[in-house]
Design a protein around this motif. Structure first.
Motif, PDB file in Angstrom:
ATOM      1  N   LYS A 206       1.602   6.834  -7.082  1.00 32.75           N
ATOM      2  CA  LYS A 206       0.579   7.789  -7.534  1.00 32.75           C
ATOM      3  C   LYS A 206       0.984   9.228  -7.259  1.00 32.75           C
TER       4      LYS A 206
ATOM      5  N   ALA B 225       2.129   1.730  -3.419  1.00 35.05           N
ATOM      6  CA  ALA B 225       1.088   2.196  -4.331  1.00 35.05           C
ATOM      7  C   ALA B 225       0.874   3.701  -4.171  1.00 35.05           C
TER       8      ALA B 225
ATOM      9  N   GLU C 244       0.823  -1.209   0.000  1.00 33.89           N
ATOM     10  CA  GLU C 244       0.000   0.000   0.000  1.00 33.89           C
ATOM     11  C   GLU C 244       0.857   1.259   0.000  1.00 33.89           C
TER      12      GLU C 244
END
Lengths: 465, 242
Positions: free
Chosen positions: A16, A12, A9
């Motif tokens: 972004k 991720a 996570e």
């Protein structure tokens, strides 16, 4: 800022973050270029790297001897030596010194060892104000964040963000100009250097033969911290000891080149105990904390080679994973490929259950490492242990078990290939596997795969032979 | 808290258990450091002009400002010009015995006051000098070695040679002559081995500082900025012998 407890996570989120992506790209590309240029004009470099590697190995082979020697010599020069088996003992030693000597403020020069033991938090709890003085670390401290790169801790921040931060924290409006912001930090921190009771540093090296602790910096904060406060405390992992001044020169010749592409960093400071009689500056007291914290277990362990590490950061810059996700996503003190191994060393294999896979095993890290640490080999061994110790998730272990069985048997392999060719049919588009179902879909979400060939190499070989 | 004995015993146990990755030895040190140092000096007595040229190039590459004068009597003039350019009316300097010259007679009549480092380390004198160093825009030191390969000035601290002179002022000026020139880091290693082999000298000087250009950082967006904590400007004055 609360980071997710899961590596996937965190990664991720980093992927972004458009600004972070750009900052990482610019910074790592620049560091790679600087390093490459500096070694290109330095034909001796290769030989010196081999030599540096040999010195590290030779030192480990007699580490007990060199530690005794460095301790004896530091004491001979009037310094005090403390032995810290754990992070907690290292922290307690410093807190004890603060208590006994009435220390209210401590200035610090950048040190991974003190990050490792989370010293700042402990000092604050004890009522001592720690001030980071490396510009990047100072920014990070004001922002209540963690460093994201071993040698450039604030590469994830823009000058605009730094200007806002300084304006808020220092109660004065500053322009988003590195020149102006650096001057502001100089002015602010100069007062702290002159007021602080204690200076805390790490150590890049300690020379056993002479009892000299060596600090390498570009800003000069290392010199300030070791010259102005009345007490200097250096926290050092036991693997940083080297035998002699002759050895030190080998390391100096490659350290800055690997880190920033400089021939030497601006300041190399050889500290030889407290102030001598007749000297104007320098501390009245010098303390060296020799810290184990999980290191000695690896002398005869699988991560032995990670004890060679100089903390130059070169492996971070070339790592395709680090370049995408940056230091914070690792969620540990030491990021990057070497960070995975160091985290396993300090906290055990379980702590790197996910991180062990944050590497494509491309080998770029080993290639740039000034002491040639075989990081990929140790990562593979680590993954193997995670499997054997049943730390890796069941699905993963099962998958590899099956895969291993199939690869080990020619009959099963042929059968598997035949089944695979059949099963893949509905998913091949334009000669690529672009989207797979179920669990396999996670692979094709971000990349495609060449399909299994109609005939295997050995089938075709039979025709040719 | 671990005791030294326990701590080392644990290490010793692990070291005995470890097979070692490959046969390895530390760098070969000079057998007789003092003789090796003398040999390096003899070599440099021949080679100093090349070393000086290399030093100048490398020093300028790291943004140092190089000056060359024909003799000691011209040093004060260079420093006066630097002081004028900075509008500096006050400077700190190493003790004359350590610097090799006394700047006071030539600079004080021109309105530049000079705080000379004390050599006895008395507390009040120390404090006063420290304050002067924190205030002064220029610090003047000698250099124990000037390393050509990297453009590095190497200074050994001691009585009359404070660390702060090359650290606190915004401008650092180092004065040196050809005796100080070395070509390679390896030679520096020989010199430091010799220093530590000499029982008396090995106890002198709390800190050895390698200085390679002005203080710098690239911590904000990788923009190179000078003078973050140490000096913004470093001058090296090479003194020839007429």
């Amino acid at each position: 800022m609360t980071a997710s407890p899961r590596f996937g996570e965190r990664a991720a989120v980093a992927l972004k973050d458009a600004f972070l992506q750009e900052a990482l790209e610019i910074a790592t590309t620049k560091f790679i270029g600087l390093r490459k240029d500096s070694f290109a004009g330095f034909p001796e470099g290769e030989g010196l790297r081999d030599q540096a590697r040999a010195i590290k190995e030779a030192t480990l082979q007699k580490l007990d001897h060199y530690l005794e020697q460095v301790a004896d010599n530091v004491e001979r020069l009037g310094g005090h030596v403390h032995w810290a088996a754990t992070a907690e003992e290292a922290r307690e030693t410093i807190l004890g010194l603060c208590r006994d000597r009435g220390v209210k403020m401590a200035v610090k020069s950048k040190s991974m060892a003190t990050e490792e033991i989370e010293l700042n938090e402990a000092l604050e709890r004890a009522g001592v104000t720690p001030i980071e003085t490396d510009l990047g670390e100072y920014i990070i401290q004001l922002a209540h964040e963690k460093p994201s790169h071993i040698i450039a801790p604030a590469i994830h921040k823009t000058k605009g963000q730094v200007a806002d931060l300084f304006s808020r924290e220092l109660n004065e409006r500053f322009a988003a100009d590195p020149e102006v912001l650096t001057a502001a930090a100089r002015k602010e921190l100069r007062q702290k250097f002159l007021q602080a009771d204690m200076g805390i540093t790490g150590a890049n090296f300690a020379v056993a033969d002479t009892g000299t602790v060596v600090l390498v910096t570009n800003e000069g904060n290392g010199r300030m911290v070791t010259s102005l406060p009345r007490i200097h405390v250096a926290v050092m992992g036991i693997e940083k000891v080297i035998p002699s001044m002759t050895d030190l020169m080998v390391f100096l010749a490659i350290l800055a080149r690997s880190a920033t592409g400089q021939k030497l960093s601006v300041y190399t400071t050889l500290v030889r105990g407290p102030r001598r009689s007749g000297e104007v500056d320098g501390p009245e007291e010098f303390h060296l904390i020799l810290m184990d914290n999980g290191r000695s277990r690896q002398i005869a362990g699988a991560l032995r080679e990670a004890l060679y590490c100089l903390r130059c950061g070169a492996c971070l810059n070339v790592c395709p994973v680090y370049r995408q996700i940056g230091g914070h996503a690792y969620g540990e003190t030491y990021p990057g490929p070497i960070g995975i191994l160091l985290t396993a060393m300090l906290k055990g294999d379980r702590a790197v259950k996910d991180l062990a896979h944050a590497s494509s095993l491309c080998g770029a890290c080993q290639e740039v490492c000034p002491v040639g640490i075989d990081i990929p080999r140790m990562l593979i061994a680590l993954r193997h242990r995670l499997d054997r110790e049943r730390i890796a998730p069941l699905g993963e272990r099962l998958m590899f078990r099956i895969f291993g069985r199939v690869l080990a048997s020619p009959a099963l392999f042929r059968l598997g290939a035949a089944l695979g060719r059949l099963a893949q049919r509905p998913f091949v588009r334009d000669g690529r596997l672009r989207s797979l179902p179920l669990l396999f879909g996670r692979w094709t979400r971000s990349r495609d795969l060449p399909p299994l060939a109609r005939r295997t190499f050995s089938e075709r070989w039979k025709d040719l032979a | 808290m671990a005791t030294r004995g326990e701590f080392l015993e644990k290490i010793r146990r692990e070291v005995r258990r470890a097979p070692g990755l490959f046969a390895a030895s530390p760098a070969a040190r000079p057998d007789r450091p003092t003789e090796a140092a003398a040999a390096a000096r003899r070599q440099m007595a021949e080679r100093w002009p090349e070393a000086l040229e290399r030093f100048r190039q490398e020093f300028e590459r790291v943004n140092g400002i190089f000056h060359r004068v024909a003799g000691l009597d011209e040093v004060a003039g260079v420093i006066r010009d630097i002081a004028r350019e900075k509008g500096a009316r006050e400077l700190v300097a190493w003790a004359p015995g350590e610097l090799g010259l006394d700047l006071r007679p030539s600079l004080e009549p021109q309105g530049v006051s000079i705080a000379v480092a004390p050599t006895d380390g008395r507390d009040d004198a120390r404090r006063r000098h420290r304050e002067a160093a924190a205030r002064a825009p220029i610090g003047v030191t000698g250099a124990d070695f000037a390393l050509a390969e990297t453009g590095t000035l190497i200074l050994i601290s001691g009585a009359g040679r404070p660390r702060s002179t090359s650290l606190l002022p915004e401008t650092h000026v180092a004065v040196f002559d050809r005796e100080r020139l070395l070509e390679t880091l390896e030679q520096v290693g020989v010199m430091l081995e010799a220093l530590h082999a000499d029982a008396e000298r090995s106890m002198s000087g709390g800190v050895i500082s390698f200085i390679t250009g002005p203080s710098r950082t690239a911590d904000i967006e990788l923009t190179l900025t000078r003078g973050v904590h140490g000096p913004k400007e470093v001058h090296a004055i090479f003194v020839g012998t007429r």
